[in-house]
Enzyme design. Sequence first.
Site, PDB file in Angstrom:
ATOM      1  N   VAL A 188      41.959  53.102  32.686  1.00  0.00           N
ATOM      2  CA  VAL A 188      41.347  51.786  32.869  1.00  0.00           C
ATOM      3  C   VAL A 188      39.830  51.977  32.867  1.00  0.00           C
ATOM      4  CG1 VAL A 188      41.148  49.771  34.352  1.00  0.00           C
ATOM      5  CG2 VAL A 188      43.340  50.987  34.208  1.00  0.00           C
ATOM      6  N   HIS A 226      36.767  53.793  38.883  1.00  0.00           N
ATOM      7  CA  HIS A 226      37.541  53.676  40.110  1.00  0.00           C
ATOM      8  C   HIS A 226      37.686  55.040  40.748  1.00  0.00           C
ATOM      9  CE1 HIS A 226      40.087  53.954  36.523  1.00  0.00           C
ATOM     10  NE2 HIS A 226      40.867  54.769  37.215  1.00  0.00           N
ATOM     11  N   MET A 227      37.663  55.024  42.060  1.00  0.00           N
ATOM     12  CA  MET A 227      37.896  56.226  42.851  1.00  0.00           C
ATOM     13  C   MET A 227      39.319  56.141  43.380  1.00  0.00           C
ATOM     14  SD  MET A 227      35.967  57.186  46.378  1.00  0.00           S
ATOM     15  CE  MET A 227      34.398  57.663  45.680  1.00  0.00           C
ATOM     16  N   HIS A 228      40.133  57.164  43.066  1.00  0.00           N
ATOM     17  CA  HIS A 228      41.478  57.248  43.642  1.00  0.00           C
ATOM     18  C   HIS A 228      41.363  57.889  45.018  1.00  0.00           C
ATOM     19  CE1 HIS A 228      43.855  56.804  39.757  1.00  0.00           C
ATOM     20  NE2 HIS A 228      42.697  57.170  39.256  1.00  0.00           N
TER      21      HIS A 228
HETATM   22  P1  AMP Z   1      43.021  56.278  35.622  1.00  0.00           P
HETATM   23  O1  AMP Z   1      44.017  57.110  34.879  1.00  0.00           O
HETATM   24  O2  AMP Z   1      42.106  57.115  36.491  1.00  0.00           O
HETATM   25  O3  AMP Z   1      42.268  55.326  34.719  1.00  0.00           O
HETATM   26  O4  AMP Z   1      43.863  55.438  36.654  1.00  0.00           O
HETATM   27  C1  AMP Z   1      44.199  54.095  36.465  1.00  0.00           C
HETATM   28  C2  AMP Z   1      45.111  53.725  37.598  1.00  0.00           C
HETATM   29  O5  AMP Z   1      45.188  52.315  37.667  1.00  0.00           O
HETATM   30  C3  AMP Z   1      46.522  54.265  37.467  1.00  0.00           C
HETATM   31  O6  AMP Z   1      46.830  55.089  38.591  1.00  0.00           O
HETATM   32  C4  AMP Z   1      47.383  52.990  37.438  1.00  0.00           C
HETATM   33  O7  AMP Z   1      48.611  53.153  38.117  1.00  0.00           O
HETATM   34  C5  AMP Z   1      46.480  51.982  38.119  1.00  0.00           C
HETATM   35  N1  AMP Z   1      46.697  50.582  37.762  1.00  0.00           N
HETATM   36  C6  AMP Z   1      46.758  50.060  36.511  1.00  0.00           C
HETATM   37  N2  AMP Z   1      46.947  48.718  36.574  1.00  0.00           N
HETATM   38  C7  AMP Z   1      46.989  48.403  37.904  1.00  0.00           C
HETATM   39  C8  AMP Z   1      47.167  47.175  38.616  1.00  0.00           C
HETATM   40  N3  AMP Z   1      47.332  46.002  37.994  1.00  0.00           N
HETATM   41  N4  AMP Z   1      47.159  47.230  39.978  1.00  0.00           N
HETATM   42  C9  AMP Z   1      47.013  48.398  40.613  1.00  0.00           C
HETATM   43  N5  AMP Z   1      46.830  49.587  39.998  1.00  0.00           N
HETATM   44  C10 AMP Z   1      46.834  49.588  38.661  1.00  0.00           C
END
Ligand code: AMP
Length: 116
Positions: free
Chosen positions: A97, A101-103
């Site tokens: 995405v 974003h910070m996980h």
């Molecule tokens: P990344 O791979 O670091 O870009 O992580 C994107 C994260 O966004 C993944 O862990 C997905 O599970 C999460 N994600 C995608 N769509 C949503 C949503 N609508 N609500 C919550 N998390 C989401």
Amino acid sequence: MAEETIFSKIIRKEIPADVVYQDDLVTAFRDINPRAPSHILIIPNKLIPTVNDIEAEDEVALGRMFTVARKLAADEGIAEDGYRLIMNCNNHGGQEVYHIHMHLVGGRPLGPMLIG
Ligand code: AMP
């Protein structure tokens, strides 16, 4: 202009999400596909597509992401045992995405650093 992602809709409450924190600079919500008992995404309200796009003027929001991570780790009860903060950038980093974003991941032993 960067293209909006689903995260902009979550910030504006246009689609449902389990939002656990929001202020003028950042929003935090539970990951839809949690990889651990606690898995929260902390994002700036401003659309910044990747870490490569961060500007000096974004430093306050990025600092807020860390103070919110600290607060949420305490709220989740994982602060003492420990947790991991992850930011992925672009293709090789596994970014899906394009709104930074910070996980915040924790609630179980996570093992050694994830590479590959
Ligand atoms: P990344 O791979 O670091 O870009 O992580 C994107 C994260 O966004 C993944 O862990 C997905 O599970 C999460 N994600 C995608 N769509 C949503 C949503 N609508 N609500 C919550 N998390 C989401």
